[in-house]
Write a protein that holds these residues in place. Structure first.
Motif, PDB file in Angstrom:
ATOM      1  N   PRO A 275       0.813  -1.220   0.000  1.00 25.16           N
ATOM      2  CA  PRO A 275       0.000   0.000   0.000  1.00 25.16           C
ATOM      3  C   PRO A 275       0.851   1.279   0.000  1.00 25.16           C
ATOM      4  CG  PRO A 275      -0.808  -1.547   1.639  1.00 25.16           C
ATOM      5  CD  PRO A 275       0.508  -2.077   1.149  1.00 25.16           C
ATOM      6  N   ALA A 276       0.386   2.252  -0.761  1.00 23.92           N
ATOM      7  CA  ALA A 276       1.010   3.577  -0.819  1.00 23.92           C
ATOM      8  C   ALA A 276      -0.027   4.598  -0.366  1.00 23.92           C
ATOM      9  CB  ALA A 276       1.477   3.878  -2.245  1.00 23.92           C
ATOM     10  N   LEU A 277       0.435   5.683   0.245  1.00 25.77           N
ATOM     11  CA  LEU A 277      -0.494   6.703   0.742  1.00 25.77           C
ATOM     12  C   LEU A 277      -1.345   7.275  -0.379  1.00 25.77           C
ATOM     13  CD1 LEU A 277       1.703   8.672   3.286  1.00 25.77           C
ATOM     14  CD2 LEU A 277      -0.127   7.045   3.775  1.00 25.77           C
ATOM     15  N   VAL A 278      -2.617   7.476  -0.062  1.00 20.26           N
ATOM     16  CA  VAL A 278      -3.575   8.041  -1.009  1.00 20.26           C
ATOM     17  C   VAL A 278      -4.145   9.306  -0.374  1.00 20.26           C
ATOM     18  CG1 VAL A 278      -5.689   7.621  -2.320  1.00 20.26           C
ATOM     19  CG2 VAL A 278      -4.202   5.711  -1.742  1.00 20.26           C
ATOM     20  N   ALA A 279      -4.154  10.393  -1.127  1.00 18.01           N
ATOM     21  CA  ALA A 279      -4.725  11.648  -0.618  1.00 18.01           C
ATOM     22  C   ALA A 279      -6.245  11.600  -0.760  1.00 18.01           C
ATOM     23  CB  ALA A 279      -4.167  12.831  -1.402  1.00 18.01           C
ATOM     24  N   PRO A 280      -6.960  12.085   0.243  1.00 18.92           N
ATOM     25  CA  PRO A 280      -8.432  12.095   0.123  1.00 18.92           C
ATOM     26  C   PRO A 280      -8.867  13.115  -0.924  1.00 18.92           C
ATOM     27  CG  PRO A 280      -7.735  13.219   2.130  1.00 18.92           C
ATOM     28  CD  PRO A 280      -6.497  12.648   1.512  1.00 18.92           C
ATOM     29  N   VAL A 281      -9.928  12.783  -1.666  1.00 18.33           N
ATOM     30  CA  VAL A 281     -10.494  13.729  -2.629  1.00 18.33           C
ATOM     31  C   VAL A 281     -11.567  14.581  -1.974  1.00 18.33           C
ATOM     32  CG1 VAL A 281      -9.894  12.441  -4.695  1.00 18.33           C
ATOM     33  CG2 VAL A 281     -12.057  11.993  -3.575  1.00 18.33           C
ATOM     34  N   GLU A 282     -12.127  14.062  -0.886  1.00 19.99           N
ATOM     35  CA  GLU A 282     -13.068  14.789  -0.040  1.00 19.99           C
ATOM     36  C   GLU A 282     -13.172  13.998   1.261  1.00 19.99           C
ATOM     37  OE1 GLU A 282     -17.458  13.388  -1.365  1.00 19.99           O
ATOM     38  OE2 GLU A 282     -16.360  14.485  -2.916  1.00 19.99           O
ATOM     39  N   ALA A 283     -13.837  14.538   2.230  1.00 23.86           N
ATOM     40  CA  ALA A 283     -13.949  13.855   3.524  1.00 23.86           C
ATOM     41  C   ALA A 283     -14.582  12.476   3.357  1.00 23.86           C
ATOM     42  CB  ALA A 283     -14.776  14.690   4.495  1.00 23.86           C
ATOM     43  N   GLY A 284     -13.854  11.439   3.768  1.00 19.02           N
ATOM     44  CA  GLY A 284     -14.377  10.084   3.710  1.00 19.02           C
ATOM     45  C   GLY A 284     -14.266   9.393   2.365  1.00 19.02           C
ATOM     46  N   ARG A 285     -13.558  10.003   1.398  1.00 17.67           N
ATOM     47  CA  ARG A 285     -13.486   9.421   0.044  1.00 17.67           C
ATOM     48  C   ARG A 285     -12.053   9.521  -0.503  1.00 17.67           C
ATOM     49  NH1 ARG A 285     -17.227   8.928  -4.597  1.00 17.67           N
ATOM     50  NH2 ARG A 285     -16.019   9.286  -6.482  1.00 17.67           N
ATOM     51  N   TRP A 286     -11.534   8.370  -0.928  1.00 15.43           N
ATOM     52  CA  TRP A 286     -10.215   8.288  -1.532  1.00 15.43           C
ATOM     53  C   TRP A 286     -10.361   7.607  -2.882  1.00 15.43           C
ATOM     54  CZ3 TRP A 286     -11.425   8.011   3.456  1.00 15.43           C
ATOM     55  CH2 TRP A 286     -10.652   8.721   4.376  1.00 15.43           C
ATOM     56  N   GLU A 287      -9.523   7.991  -3.845  1.00  8.28           N
ATOM     57  CA  GLU A 287      -9.537   7.372  -5.169  1.00  8.28           C
ATOM     58  C   GLU A 287      -8.158   6.780  -5.440  1.00  8.28           C
ATOM     59  OE1 GLU A 287     -10.910  10.225  -8.056  1.00  8.28           O
ATOM     60  OE2 GLU A 287     -12.947  10.206  -7.230  1.00  8.28           O
ATOM     61  N   VAL A 288      -8.123   5.481  -5.716  1.00  9.37           N
ATOM     62  CA  VAL A 288      -6.868   4.773  -5.970  1.00  9.37           C
ATOM     63  C   VAL A 288      -6.697   4.609  -7.484  1.00  9.37           C
ATOM     64  CG1 VAL A 288      -5.536   2.692  -5.493  1.00  9.37           C
ATOM     65  CG2 VAL A 288      -7.228   3.501  -3.822  1.00  9.37           C
ATOM     66  N   PRO A 289      -5.724   5.314  -8.072  1.00  5.30           N
ATOM     67  CA  PRO A 289      -5.524   5.196  -9.518  1.00  5.30           C
ATOM     68  C   PRO A 289      -4.950   3.830  -9.908  1.00  5.30           C
ATOM     69  CG  PRO A 289      -3.986   6.784  -8.557  1.00  5.30           C
ATOM     70  CD  PRO A 289      -4.811   6.245  -7.452  1.00  5.30           C
ATOM     71  N   GLN A 290      -5.216   3.424 -11.128  1.00  5.74           N
ATOM     72  CA  GLN A 290      -4.697   2.159 -11.642  1.00  5.74           C
ATOM     73  C   GLN A 290      -3.335   2.385 -12.288  1.00  5.74           C
ATOM     74  OE1 GLN A 290      -7.380  -0.435 -13.805  1.00  5.74           O
ATOM     75  NE2 GLN A 290      -9.105   0.831 -13.157  1.00  5.74           N
ATOM     76  N   GLU A 291      -2.413   2.886 -11.514  1.00  2.00           N
ATOM     77  CA  GLU A 291      -1.062   3.164 -12.006  1.00  2.00           C
ATOM     78  C   GLU A 291      -0.086   3.036 -10.839  1.00  2.00           C
ATOM     79  OE1 GLU A 291      -1.176   8.005 -11.677  1.00  2.00           O
ATOM     80  OE2 GLU A 291      -2.139   7.060 -13.397  1.00  2.00           O
ATOM     81  N   PRO A 292       1.207   2.882 -11.137  1.00  6.57           N
ATOM     82  CA  PRO A 292       2.187   2.788 -10.051  1.00  6.57           C
ATOM     83  C   PRO A 292       2.161   4.054  -9.205  1.00  6.57           C
ATOM     84  CG  PRO A 292       3.140   2.085 -12.137  1.00  6.57           C
ATOM     85  CD  PRO A 292       1.796   2.690 -12.450  1.00  6.57           C
ATOM     86  N   PRO A 293       2.360   3.985  -7.911  1.00  9.71           N
ATOM     87  CA  PRO A 293       2.766   2.836  -7.106  1.00  9.71           C
ATOM     88  C   PRO A 293       1.586   2.007  -6.594  1.00  9.71           C
ATOM     89  CG  PRO A 293       2.734   4.751  -5.700  1.00  9.71           C
ATOM     90  CD  PRO A 293       2.346   5.219  -7.092  1.00  9.71           C
ATOM     91  N   TYR A 294       0.384   2.309  -7.049  1.00  6.41           N
ATOM     92  CA  TYR A 294      -0.815   1.619  -6.550  1.00  6.41           C
ATOM     93  C   TYR A 294      -1.110   0.322  -7.301  1.00  6.41           C
ATOM     94  CZ  TYR A 294      -1.214   6.335  -4.821  1.00  6.41           C
ATOM     95  OH  TYR A 294      -0.938   7.536  -4.224  1.00  6.41           O
ATOM     96  N   ALA A 295      -0.625   0.200  -8.523  1.00  9.33           N
ATOM     97  CA  ALA A 295      -0.856  -0.979  -9.357  1.00  9.33           C
ATOM     98  C   ALA A 295       0.433  -1.276 -10.127  1.00  9.33           C
ATOM     99  CB  ALA A 295      -2.001  -0.716 -10.333  1.00  9.33           C
ATOM    100  N   PRO A 296       0.588  -2.507 -10.597  1.00 10.48           N
ATOM    101  CA  PRO A 296       1.769  -2.830 -11.396  1.00 10.48           C
ATOM    102  C   PRO A 296       1.858  -1.970 -12.657  1.00 10.48           C
ATOM    103  CG  PRO A 296       0.614  -4.833 -10.754  1.00 10.48           C
ATOM    104  CD  PRO A 296      -0.262  -3.671 -10.376  1.00 10.48           C
ATOM    105  N   GLN A 297       3.061  -1.785 -13.155  1.00 12.29           N
ATOM    106  CA  GLN A 297       3.324  -0.958 -14.339  1.00 12.29           C
ATOM    107  C   GLN A 297       2.496  -1.396 -15.543  1.00 12.29           C
ATOM    108  OE1 GLN A 297       5.425   1.742 -14.457  1.00 12.29           O
ATOM    109  NE2 GLN A 297       4.780   2.103 -16.555  1.00 12.29           N
ATOM    110  N   ASP A 298       2.307  -2.696 -15.718  1.00 10.05           N
ATOM    111  CA  ASP A 298       1.634  -3.220 -16.911  1.00 10.05           C
ATOM    112  C   ASP A 298       0.128  -3.385 -16.752  1.00 10.05           C
ATOM    113  OD1 ASP A 298       1.801  -5.235 -15.055  1.00 10.05           O
ATOM    114  OD2 ASP A 298       2.490  -6.762 -16.465  1.00 10.05           O
ATOM    115  N   THR A 299      -0.484  -2.716 -15.768  1.00  4.63           N
ATOM    116  CA  THR A 299      -1.923  -2.843 -15.537  1.00  4.63           C
ATOM    117  C   THR A 299      -2.707  -2.201 -16.673  1.00  4.63           C
ATOM    118  OG1 THR A 299      -1.638  -2.848 -13.153  1.00  4.63           O
ATOM    119  CG2 THR A 299      -3.815  -2.251 -13.964  1.00  4.63           C
TER     120      THR A 299
END
Length: 138
Positions: A64-88
């Protein structure tokens, strides 16, 4: 020498007939791969996170890598490094997200894997477009 060709033709015909039984008569699935793009949304009560932070990653054996909140109680995890493998290239159905809640002192107070929920507009026979739903951490 025609015997191998006849045997090969019979094998191909048998395979085609066997596979055609997988789809009900009159149904033809489109040859379109539906790629699930965009970020994975995580919803966590702000009270649960407090002054801490949220880290996440996509996949089975990820870090897991830190994710910044987009609003109170909501985070968005992108499908790209460091959250996902390079070849996703999009999420697979049944994919998951690892979510860690870290307190203000940097200690992980919760670290869990969640299946990513989705809804489908499929007719039941063929995979169809899907819509990814938020992962709710309670």
């Amino acid at each position: 020498m025609r015997t191998p060709k006849v045997a090969a033709a019979a094998a191909v015909l048998t395979g085609v007939l066997a596979l055609s039984a997988c789809v009900p008569p009159g149904v033809a699935c489109p040859a379109i791969g539906y790629v699930i793009e965009g970020p994975v949304v995580i919803e966590i009560s702000p009270n649960l996170v407090g002054d801490g932070s949220v880290a996440a990653c996509l996949g089975d054996d990820c870090e897991p890598a830190l994710v910044a909140p987009v609003e109170a109680g909501r985070w968005e995890v992108p499908q790209e490094p460091p959250y996902a493998p390079q070849d996703t290239i999009g999420l697979d159905l049944g994919a998951g997200v690892r979510v860690a809640i870290i307190d203000a002192s940097g200690v992980s107070i919760r670290d869990e894997w969640f299946e990513i929920p989705f809804t489908s507009s499929s007719d039941g026979f063929c995979p169809g477009p899907v819509e990814v739903q938020p992962v709710v951490v309670t």
